[in-house]
Design an enzyme around this catalytic site. Structure first.
Site, PDB file in Angstrom:
ATOM      1  N   GLU A 174      31.270  47.135 -23.342  1.00 57.10           N
ATOM      2  CA  GLU A 174      30.162  47.972 -23.806  1.00 57.10           C
ATOM      3  C   GLU A 174      28.789  47.276 -23.797  1.00 57.10           C
ATOM      4  OE1 GLU A 174      29.866  51.263 -25.085  1.00 57.10           O
ATOM      5  OE2 GLU A 174      27.761  50.731 -25.169  1.00 57.10           O
ATOM      6  N   ARG A 203      46.149  45.392  -6.598  1.00 56.04           N
ATOM      7  CA  ARG A 203      47.144  44.326  -6.767  1.00 56.04           C
ATOM      8  C   ARG A 203      48.503  44.891  -7.166  1.00 56.04           C
ATOM      9  NH1 ARG A 203      42.615  41.644  -8.829  1.00 56.04           N
ATOM     10  NH2 ARG A 203      43.089  42.106 -11.009  1.00 56.04           N
ATOM     11  N   LYS A 206      34.228  41.765 -14.868  1.00 51.46           N
ATOM     12  CA  LYS A 206      34.735  42.570 -15.989  1.00 51.46           C
ATOM     13  C   LYS A 206      33.548  42.914 -16.892  1.00 51.46           C
ATOM     14  CE  LYS A 206      39.368  40.635 -16.449  1.00 51.46           C
ATOM     15  NZ  LYS A 206      40.289  39.912 -17.351  1.00 51.46           N
ATOM     16  N   VAL A 207      33.576  44.068 -17.466  1.00 51.80           N
ATOM     17  CA  VAL A 207      32.431  44.485 -18.294  1.00 51.80           C
ATOM     18  C   VAL A 207      32.911  45.204 -19.560  1.00 51.80           C
ATOM     19  CG1 VAL A 207      30.471  46.091 -18.382  1.00 51.80           C
ATOM     20  CG2 VAL A 207      30.770  44.630 -16.389  1.00 51.80           C
ATOM     21  N   ASP A 237      30.455  52.633 -22.820  1.00 48.53           N
ATOM     22  CA  ASP A 237      31.856  53.059 -22.734  1.00 48.53           C
ATOM     23  C   ASP A 237      31.989  54.579 -22.785  1.00 48.53           C
ATOM     24  OD1 ASP A 237      33.083  50.627 -22.434  1.00 48.53           O
ATOM     25  OD2 ASP A 237      33.292  50.268 -24.569  1.00 48.53           O
ATOM     26  N   GLN A 257      38.129  51.718 -24.234  1.00 54.78           N
ATOM     27  CA  GLN A 257      37.342  52.878 -24.675  1.00 54.78           C
ATOM     28  C   GLN A 257      36.817  53.791 -23.568  1.00 54.78           C
ATOM     29  OE1 GLN A 257      33.265  53.982 -27.136  1.00 54.78           O
ATOM     30  NE2 GLN A 257      33.997  51.925 -27.288  1.00 54.78           N
ATOM     31  N   GLY A 266       9.461  60.605 -25.842  1.00 56.13           N
ATOM     32  CA  GLY A 266       8.831  61.732 -25.162  1.00 56.13           C
ATOM     33  C   GLY A 266       7.347  61.810 -25.440  1.00 56.13           C
ATOM     34  N   GLY A 267       6.779  62.960 -25.178  1.00 55.40           N
ATOM     35  CA  GLY A 267       5.337  63.133 -25.312  1.00 55.40           C
ATOM     36  C   GLY A 267       4.883  63.497 -26.714  1.00 55.40           C
ATOM     37  N   GLN A 268       5.836  63.626 -27.644  1.00 55.64           N
ATOM     38  CA  GLN A 268       5.465  63.970 -29.026  1.00 55.64           C
ATOM     39  C   GLN A 268       5.719  62.746 -29.895  1.00 55.64           C
ATOM     40  OE1 GLN A 268       4.066  66.796 -29.496  1.00 55.64           O
ATOM     41  NE2 GLN A 268       4.819  68.131 -27.857  1.00 55.64           N
TER      42      GLN A 268
HETATM   43  N1  COA Z   1      52.479  47.559 -16.138  1.00 59.16           N
HETATM   44  C1  COA Z   1      52.262  46.345 -15.604  1.00 59.16           C
HETATM   45  N2  COA Z   1      51.041  45.769 -15.556  1.00 59.16           N
HETATM   46  C2  COA Z   1      50.022  46.458 -16.075  1.00 59.16           C
HETATM   47  C3  COA Z   1      50.169  47.745 -16.645  1.00 59.16           C
HETATM   48  C4  COA Z   1      51.482  48.293 -16.661  1.00 59.16           C
HETATM   49  N3  COA Z   1      51.730  49.481 -17.178  1.00 59.16           N
HETATM   50  N4  COA Z   1      48.978  48.156 -17.079  1.00 59.16           N
HETATM   51  C5  COA Z   1      48.085  47.187 -16.800  1.00 59.16           C
HETATM   52  N5  COA Z   1      48.717  46.162 -16.192  1.00 59.16           N
HETATM   53  C6  COA Z   1      48.128  44.919 -15.718  1.00 59.16           C
HETATM   54  C7  COA Z   1      47.124  45.126 -14.624  1.00 59.16           C
HETATM   55  O1  COA Z   1      47.791  45.369 -13.406  1.00 59.16           O
HETATM   56  C8  COA Z   1      46.371  43.794 -14.657  1.00 59.16           C
HETATM   57  O2  COA Z   1      47.125  42.839 -13.972  1.00 59.16           O
HETATM   58  P1  COA Z   1      46.486  41.794 -12.904  1.00 59.16           P
HETATM   59  O3  COA Z   1      45.268  41.220 -13.550  1.00 59.16           O
HETATM   60  O4  COA Z   1      47.582  40.809 -12.714  1.00 59.16           O
HETATM   61  O5  COA Z   1      46.156  42.551 -11.687  1.00 59.16           O
HETATM   62  C9  COA Z   1      46.458  43.409 -16.142  1.00 59.16           C
HETATM   63  O6  COA Z   1      47.377  44.318 -16.733  1.00 59.16           O
HETATM   64  C10 COA Z   1      45.172  43.437 -16.931  1.00 59.16           C
HETATM   65  O7  COA Z   1      44.363  44.538 -16.630  1.00 59.16           O
HETATM   66  P2  COA Z   1      42.764  44.420 -16.815  1.00 59.16           P
HETATM   67  O8  COA Z   1      42.129  45.733 -16.612  1.00 59.16           O
HETATM   68  O9  COA Z   1      42.279  43.326 -15.931  1.00 59.16           O
HETATM   69  O10 COA Z   1      42.634  44.022 -18.369  1.00 59.16           O
HETATM   70  P3  COA Z   1      41.753  42.876 -19.043  1.00 59.16           P
HETATM   71  O11 COA Z   1      42.137  42.904 -20.474  1.00 59.16           O
HETATM   72  O12 COA Z   1      41.882  41.572 -18.344  1.00 59.16           O
HETATM   73  O13 COA Z   1      40.255  43.404 -18.868  1.00 59.16           O
HETATM   74  C11 COA Z   1      38.443  44.967 -19.126  1.00 59.16           C
HETATM   75  C12 COA Z   1      39.764  44.439 -19.690  1.00 59.16           C
HETATM   76  C13 COA Z   1      38.035  46.170 -19.957  1.00 59.16           C
HETATM   77  C14 COA Z   1      37.373  43.877 -19.225  1.00 59.16           C
HETATM   78  C15 COA Z   1      38.639  45.357 -17.655  1.00 59.16           C
HETATM   79  O14 COA Z   1      39.722  46.256 -17.581  1.00 59.16           O
HETATM   80  C16 COA Z   1      37.421  46.015 -17.002  1.00 59.16           C
HETATM   81  O15 COA Z   1      36.437  45.347 -16.684  1.00 59.16           O
HETATM   82  N6  COA Z   1      37.495  47.330 -16.773  1.00 59.16           N
HETATM   83  C17 COA Z   1      36.470  48.073 -16.064  1.00 59.16           C
HETATM   84  C18 COA Z   1      35.272  48.308 -16.921  1.00 59.16           C
HETATM   85  C19 COA Z   1      35.611  48.958 -18.234  1.00 59.16           C
HETATM   86  O16 COA Z   1      36.181  50.007 -18.298  1.00 59.16           O
HETATM   87  N7  COA Z   1      35.159  48.297 -19.295  1.00 59.16           N
HETATM   88  C20 COA Z   1      35.089  48.898 -20.599  1.00 59.16           C
HETATM   89  C21 COA Z   1      36.315  48.877 -21.333  1.00 59.16           C
HETATM   90  S1  COA Z   1      36.031  49.788 -22.805  1.00 59.16           S
END
Ligand code: COA
Length: 415
Positions: free
Chosen positions: A139, A104, A136-137, A168, A17, A247-249
């Site tokens: 919403e 990576r 990782k985070v 988000d 998102q 706020g103040g109201q």
């Molecule tokens: N081709 C190949 N690999 C791809 C790719 C593509 N087109 N697109 C994504 N990937 C891979 C990434 O390289 C990553 O691989 P790695 O872990 O081996 O390096 C993998 O997909 C997963 O990506 P990731 O972002 O870690 O997804 P996740 O599902 O594990 O985590 C979140 C999801 C949202 C928790 C994480 O992305 C995050 O913390 N993001 C930042 C904060 C954020 O935006 N959070 C709110 C989301 S609404």
């Protein structure tokens, strides 16, 4: 007439998102947003919370309008070459991977700069640099660590998260501003830069008034507009304020006619000081206009509960819309508690393009929220979200790949 961001090309590496809200806004302002996804899978939200079998979910469609979708396996060596070509062609790379994922893949800031020194690399992360930077985070985590949850809810209950996606979508908005600002600076420097919007920071920015209150509390030990005053106790930290105005109201949510069976038959009522006399007249307590216990804002503060109870006796005799109509005549600030059903059916929101009906080839018609920011010279036309990889061939051709090369890359699993 052109659009504000015509000619700006966005390499959209976002998912879920926060990032997608940002790039959707940029697309609405006219940027060419090329969303990179993995073949066969795509953004995980395409299949989350599905309501129509086989169709992209509303979660996905409502966050990815006006974009193009290409599939590239960025871990495949040939896929990496395609991505390099895109980096050279685009102005901004936007991503919200977990920390370190882009590195990576081999696309460090240094490598991206080698490929395109004008490129702006914009990221949403959960936290900024510090002890939690690798986490990782999602919403609600952001709402909790940004100060929203501890200050939301009622004093006698646990912390509460809000339905507004301030972690988000709120951070996506912050990032979009950072991107257009960096684009503006690039017109003078010719260089790209990194833009970071951390979700904790974005939520805290939206909770700015609560940090204000923390300091007021530490100085004076009391916050008179909070429901804990005058009979409750204040601790060391800003307490949950229930429905008190920030706020103040002073304000509160009051029952309206029908509240017994309609969970949204309520109105937010603000006892704004300049219209106090009118409030007294409307609710039939004319004597409060001059009574020393009620006539001034300071005198009213210890009596807010009693005052709102009296106003509620009046609002309970009206529907929320009747109350709104009467109060507006007297410039008394108020707002009905609107359900999502009422908002979806609101004609005026449709007229302004804030609620839009979109047609999708697989799911059919659905409602979405259009661009909340209206530019008079750059109106938004909301078009449907792309199918997975719908524009792969088109974008590859723009990069100079021949149909035979595209076929070969597809066979090799690179796109
Ligand atoms: N081709 C190949 N690999 C791809 C790719 C593509 N087109 N697109 C994504 N990937 C891979 C990434 O390289 C990553 O691989 P790695 O872990 O081996 O390096 C993998 O997909 C997963 O990506 P990731 O972002 O870690 O997804 P996740 O599902 O594990 O985590 C979140 C999801 C949202 C928790 C994480 O992305 C995050 O913390 N993001 C930042 C904060 C954020 O935006 N959070 C709110 C989301 S609404």
């Amino acid at each position: 007439m052109g659009k504000a961001l015509d000619g700006v090309r966005i390499l959209d590496f976002t998912h879920v998102q926060s990032g997608p809200t940002c790039t959707q806004l940029l697309a609405w302002f006219g940027a060419d947003v090329i969303k990179v996804e993995r073949a066969g899978a795509g953004d995980i939200t395409r299949e989350q919370l599905r309501d129509v079998a086989g169709a992209d979910s509303l979660y996905f469609t409502m966050l990815n309008h006006n974009k193009r979708s290409v599939t590239i396996d960025t871990k495949n060596p040939e896929g990496k070459l395609v991505l390099e070509a895109l980096i050279q062609k685009c102005d901004v790379l936007v991503e919200n991977f977990a920390p370190g994922a882009l590195d990576r893949m081999g696309f460090t800031w240094e490598r991206i700069q080698e490929l395109n020194p004008r490129m702006i690399v914009a990221s949403v992360k959960g936290f900024g640099p510090g002890p939690y930077e690798d986490c990782k985070v999602y919403e609600n985590v952001a709402q909790c660590v940004g100060g929203a949850a501890s200050t939301t809810g009622f004093d006698d209950g646990p912390p509460v998260v809000t339905g507004a996606q301030i972690g988000d979508s709120g951070t996506g908005l912050h990032l979009a501003l950072g991107i257009v600002t960096a684009l503006y600076q690039r017109t003078m420097t010719g260089r790209g830069q990194k833009v970071l919007a951390a979700m904790q920071d974005g939520v805290l920015n939206l909770c700015r008034v609560k940090l204000r209150d923390q300091q007021r509390l530490e100085r004076t030990g009391v916050m008179k507009e909070y429901p804990q005053y005058p009979n409750g106790t204040f601790g060391e930290a800003v307490p949950r304020a229930g429905n008190a105005s920030g706020g103040g109201q002073p304000g509160w949510i009051l029952k309206c006619k029908g509240w017994e069976h309609d969970p949204n038959a309520y109105i937010y009522f603000i006892t704004q000081a300049p219209v106090w006399v009118k409030i007294c007249n409307v609710i039939g307590r004319e004597e409060w206009a001059t009574h020393p216990d009620y006539a001034t804002p300071d005198a009213r503060l210890p009596r807010l509960k009693e005052i709102f109870a009296e106003v509620e006796r009046w609002t309970m005799t009206k529907t929320k819309f009747e109350a709104m109509e009467i109060l507006n005549k007297y410039d008394i600030p108020c707002g009905p508690i609107l359900s999502m059903k009422e908002i979806a059916e609101d004609e005026s929101l449709r007229k302004t393009g804030t609620i839009v009906e979109v047609d999708h080839p697989v799911r059919g018609k659905y409602l979405t929220v259009g661009n909340p920011i209206k530019l008079s010279d750059s109106p938004t036309e909301v078009t449907r979200s792309p199918l997975l990889g719908e524009h792969t061939d088109e974008v590859m051709a723009e990069l100079g790949y021949s149909p035979a090369q595209i076929d070969a890359l597809r066979t090799a699993g690179a796109i």
